[in-house]
Design a protein around this motif. Structure first.
Motif, PDB file in Angstrom:
ATOM      1  N   GLY A 240      74.298  18.569  37.293  1.00 47.59           N
ATOM      2  CA  GLY A 240      73.094  18.011  37.888  1.00 47.59           C
ATOM      3  C   GLY A 240      72.833  16.568  37.484  1.00 47.59           C
ATOM      4  O   GLY A 240      72.148  15.836  38.189  1.00 47.59           O
ATOM      5  N   CYS A 241      73.382  16.156  36.333  1.00 51.58           N
ATOM      6  CA  CYS A 241      73.215  14.777  35.848  1.00 51.58           C
ATOM      7  C   CYS A 241      74.420  13.909  36.155  1.00 51.58           C
ATOM      8  O   CYS A 241      74.505  12.767  35.673  1.00 51.58           O
ATOM      9  CB  CYS A 241      72.971  14.791  34.339  1.00 51.58           C
ATOM     10  N   GLY A 242      75.379  14.434  36.912  1.00 53.79           N
ATOM     11  CA  GLY A 242      76.547  13.643  37.274  1.00 53.79           C
ATOM     12  C   GLY A 242      77.557  13.489  36.151  1.00 53.79           C
ATOM     13  O   GLY A 242      78.441  12.629  36.226  1.00 53.79           O
ATOM     14  N   ILE A 244      80.586  14.609  35.033  1.00 52.22           N
ATOM     15  CA  ILE A 244      81.662  15.448  35.560  1.00 52.22           C
ATOM     16  C   ILE A 244      83.054  14.961  35.191  1.00 52.22           C
ATOM     17  O   ILE A 244      84.021  15.714  35.318  1.00 52.22           O
ATOM     18  CB  ILE A 244      81.559  15.571  37.098  1.00 52.22           C
ATOM     19  N   ASN A 245      83.196  13.717  34.729  1.00 48.34           N
ATOM     20  CA  ASN A 245      84.521  13.150  34.487  1.00 48.34           C
ATOM     21  C   ASN A 245      84.710  12.768  33.024  1.00 48.34           C
ATOM     22  O   ASN A 245      83.744  12.465  32.321  1.00 48.34           O
ATOM     23  CB  ASN A 245      84.730  11.909  35.363  1.00 48.34           C
ATOM     24  N   PRO A 246      85.960  12.777  32.543  1.00 42.56           N
ATOM     25  CA  PRO A 246      86.244  12.358  31.174  1.00 42.56           C
ATOM     26  C   PRO A 246      85.679  10.971  30.894  1.00 42.56           C
ATOM     27  O   PRO A 246      85.730  10.081  31.755  1.00 42.56           O
ATOM     28  CB  PRO A 246      87.776  12.359  31.115  1.00 42.56           C
ATOM     29  N   GLY A 247      85.113  10.807  29.700  1.00 38.04           N
ATOM     30  CA  GLY A 247      84.467   9.550  29.340  1.00 38.04           C
ATOM     31  C   GLY A 247      82.972   9.562  29.577  1.00 38.04           C
ATOM     32  O   GLY A 247      82.257   8.685  29.102  1.00 38.04           O
ATOM     33  N   GLN A 248      82.481  10.577  30.311  1.00 34.06           N
ATOM     34  CA  GLN A 248      81.047  10.697  30.547  1.00 34.06           C
ATOM     35  C   GLN A 248      80.444  11.657  29.530  1.00 34.06           C
ATOM     36  O   GLN A 248      81.061  12.664  29.172  1.00 34.06           O
ATOM     37  CB  GLN A 248      80.777  11.200  31.966  1.00 34.06           C
ATOM     38  N   ALA A 249      79.242  11.352  29.083  1.00 32.74           N
ATOM     39  CA  ALA A 249      78.594  12.177  28.058  1.00 32.74           C
ATOM     40  C   ALA A 249      77.087  12.085  28.213  1.00 32.74           C
ATOM     41  O   ALA A 249      76.554  11.103  28.743  1.00 32.74           O
ATOM     42  CB  ALA A 249      79.011  11.718  26.670  1.00 32.74           C
ATOM     43  N   MET A 250      76.401  13.115  27.754  1.00 30.32           N
ATOM     44  CA  MET A 250      74.939  13.085  27.790  1.00 30.32           C
ATOM     45  C   MET A 250      74.378  13.675  26.504  1.00 30.32           C
ATOM     46  O   MET A 250      75.000  14.527  25.856  1.00 30.32           O
ATOM     47  CB  MET A 250      74.400  13.857  28.994  1.00 30.32           C
ATOM     48  N   ARG A 432      74.420  21.961  43.597  1.00 32.24           N
ATOM     49  CA  ARG A 432      75.486  20.984  43.849  1.00 32.24           C
ATOM     50  C   ARG A 432      76.858  21.650  43.864  1.00 32.24           C
ATOM     51  O   ARG A 432      77.738  21.264  44.642  1.00 32.24           O
ATOM     52  CB  ARG A 432      75.432  19.880  42.794  1.00 32.24           C
ATOM     53  N   LEU A 433      77.068  22.642  43.022  1.00 31.47           N
ATOM     54  CA  LEU A 433      78.333  23.370  43.052  1.00 31.47           C
ATOM     55  C   LEU A 433      78.489  24.129  44.369  1.00 31.47           C
ATOM     56  O   LEU A 433      79.600  24.226  44.912  1.00 31.47           O
ATOM     57  CB  LEU A 433      78.427  24.323  41.853  1.00 31.47           C
ATOM     58  N   LYS A 443      84.495  13.842  47.590  1.00 35.53           N
ATOM     59  CA  LYS A 443      84.676  13.617  46.157  1.00 35.53           C
ATOM     60  C   LYS A 443      83.477  14.159  45.384  1.00 35.53           C
ATOM     61  O   LYS A 443      82.325  13.934  45.776  1.00 35.53           O
ATOM     62  CB  LYS A 443      84.836  12.126  45.865  1.00 35.53           C
ATOM     63  N   PRO A 444      83.722  14.860  44.251  1.00 37.59           N
ATOM     64  CA  PRO A 444      82.603  15.383  43.465  1.00 37.59           C
ATOM     65  C   PRO A 444      81.609  14.319  43.036  1.00 37.59           C
ATOM     66  O   PRO A 444      80.404  14.582  42.962  1.00 37.59           O
ATOM     67  CB  PRO A 444      83.302  16.011  42.255  1.00 37.59           C
ATOM     68  N   SER A 445      82.074  13.094  42.766  1.00 38.45           N
ATOM     69  CA  SER A 445      81.172  12.030  42.315  1.00 38.45           C
ATOM     70  C   SER A 445      80.171  11.627  43.393  1.00 38.45           C
ATOM     71  O   SER A 445      79.124  11.060  43.089  1.00 38.45           O
ATOM     72  CB  SER A 445      81.970  10.813  41.854  1.00 38.45           C
TER      73      SER A 445
END
Length: 485
Positions: A240-242, A244-250, A432-433, A443-445
């Motif tokens: 929900g926060c986007g 989804i890809n390596p390098g992204q973190a929350m 979203r899924l 694209k998922p993004s």
């Protein structure tokens, strides 16, 4: 349109979104928690189903649901939902926050010494597998009648479609999944007296698992609606926060604090109580550190120190204390035990270094710093796996204070990016899924974008140097008092 169903511990939330990802409507129903004995935490699966039906009934009365093409799921993880051959629940579900099976954790670890290598996780009472061992030992007649073991959200899927299915992210929290291979592990199932036949079929979070039953389509005015695998609550929240890809973190700052980082491959740091799970999309995993008391520490101190609210406390800290103020003590923020990196449910909170010059503002600053340093310890434990984050997205109610956001950047030495966050949480990820499943060519993004950036907080290097020294003493204090917990 798409529906996202989030089965939380305190309630069920159902949302309706359109193809632009906009929230059209939502409905929610509260759930009660049963605590029949010390350490026990249970819920009746029938209550989940009734709450879900109530939400969908409410939405169908206010909106035309005929355009709905898919339903996605999110939910509380780790719960043991036990069904007989007729599909009825054999007992109340044992939930994620149930602590009765400490002995079974040790038993499973001894039975399968490679369990940490297979799952990437320490065996903890919160996970599903030791709960089943407890049932086997203490309720053998029920254990003999188990036909299927489902996670909470997957019980709703069964009631909606008749299918026994789960997704990789939720299944990773059972301690039965080979997280690297994304498949059930027979040695761990056998150690619990179970087999693959008693497990749900595994899907990626954006795959279709079945179709809504015709009788329910008629009840809610729907047509041919697909059910989509979905995700456990944290992975769904990340979707929900986007993230989804390596390098992204929350970094999610609520009652607890969760740091969630996406990886390209299976990695683990179980020795520091980092959780290693599959993400809700194919070929992605995530690492997660968990702090049990985060923003709740500030709420606790504000209430006990006579502040109206956390906002008044934060203003007092900002106006009446400083980073070099010797009157500021240290605070260990372990009010409800700790997960990452200490894995110590007996850990306690503590103030150290109070002097005659210490005011309530100094103590408030100590609380804010203590929570920040403990969160940084969790981030470091995750990054110890070789993870690198391109900035950290901040979400949750605990980040309303720009002052605290800047402190988090200064303590960790990492940029903190404050982003807009709504109140739909994992339900948005579930929707979203569902959207992704119906549009695999997109694209998922595009379907899962980053929320809008509100403000970026870059670390102040001079403050970071000061906090490095304070963090060293903070860690030393924990180990000094640990024997007394």
């Amino acid at each position: 349109m798409f529906i996202g169903i989030d089965l939380g511990t305190s309630g069920v939330k159902v949302i309706l979104t359109n193809t632009d990802g906009e929230l059209i409507a939502s409905a929610s129903t509260r759930l009660e928690l049963s605590l029949p004995k010390p350490l026990w935490s249970e819920q009746n699966p029938q209550d989940w189903w009734q709450a879900t039906c109530d939400c969908l009934d409410s939405l169908s009365k206010e909106h035309n649901l005929a355009p709905v093409s898919a339903i996605g799921f999110a939910g509380q993880m780790h719960g043991a939902t036990l069904l007989d051959k007729g599909g009825s629940a054999l007992r109340p579900a044992i939930l994620w926050n149930d602590g009765r099976c400490e002995a079974e954790c040790r038993e499973l670890t001894e039975a399968v010494p490679s369990v940490t290598d297979i799952t990437g996780n320490l065996v903890m009472p919160g996970f599903t597998a030791p709960k089943l061992l407890w049932v086997k030992h203490h309720e053998p007649e029920i254990f003999k009648r188990i036909n299927k073991v489902l996670l909470p959200k997957d019980y709703l899927r069964y009631k909606l479609s008749g299918d026994f299915a789960s997704d990789m992210s939720d299944a990773a929290g059972t301690i039965w999944l080979d997280v690297g291979k994304r498949d059930w592990d027979d040695s761990l199932l056998n150690a619990c007296g179970l087999s693959r036949q008693q497990m749900p079929t595994l899907f990626e979070g954006n795959q279709v698992t079945g179709t809504l039953l015709p009788s329910l389509c008629q009840r809610w005015g729907m047509r041919d609606v697909k059910l989509v695998a979905g995700a456990g609550d944290n992975a769904a929240g990340a979707i929900g926060c986007g993230i989804i890809n390596p390098g992204q973190a929350m970094l999610s700052l609520g009652t607890s604090g969760v740091y969630f980082a996406v990886t390209r491959e299976f990695r683990s740091n179980a020795a520091s109580a980092v959780h290693s799970f599959c993400h809700a999309l194919p070929d992605r995993w995530h690492l997660m550190s968990v702090m049990l008391s985060a923003a709740s520490c500030l709420q606790w101190y504000a209430a006990n120190a006579g502040y109206q609210d956390v906002g008044e406390l934060t203003a007092d800290i900002e106006n009446n204390s400083g980073i070099d103020d010797d009157a500021t003590p240290y605070f260990l923020p372990y009010l409800t035990g700790e997960r990452t990196p200490h894995n110590n449910p007996s850990a306690k909170g503590m103030f150290f270094g109070i002097s005659a010059a210490t005011t309530r503002a100094h103590m408030g600053r100590a609380v804010m710093e203590g929570v920040s340093m403990a969160l940084a310890d969790g981030i470091d434990a995750v990054h110890g796996c070789g993870v690198q984050a391109d900035g950290i997205s901040l979400i949750g109610g605990g980040v309303r204070s720009s002052y605290w956001c800047q402190m988090l950047a200064n303590v960790s030495g990492l940029a903190m990016n404050l982003r807009q966050s709504g109140d739909v949480g994992p339900a948005l990820g579930a929707a979203r899924l569902a959207h992704l499943a119906m549009n695999p060519e997109i694209k998922p993004s595009y379907i899962c974008p980053f929320p809008k950036l509100v403000k970026s907080f870059e670390p102040d290097n001079s403050h970071f140097d000061v906090y490095l020294k304070r963090r060293q003493k903070f860690r030393e204090l924990y180990f000094a008092v640990e024997p007394h917990f």
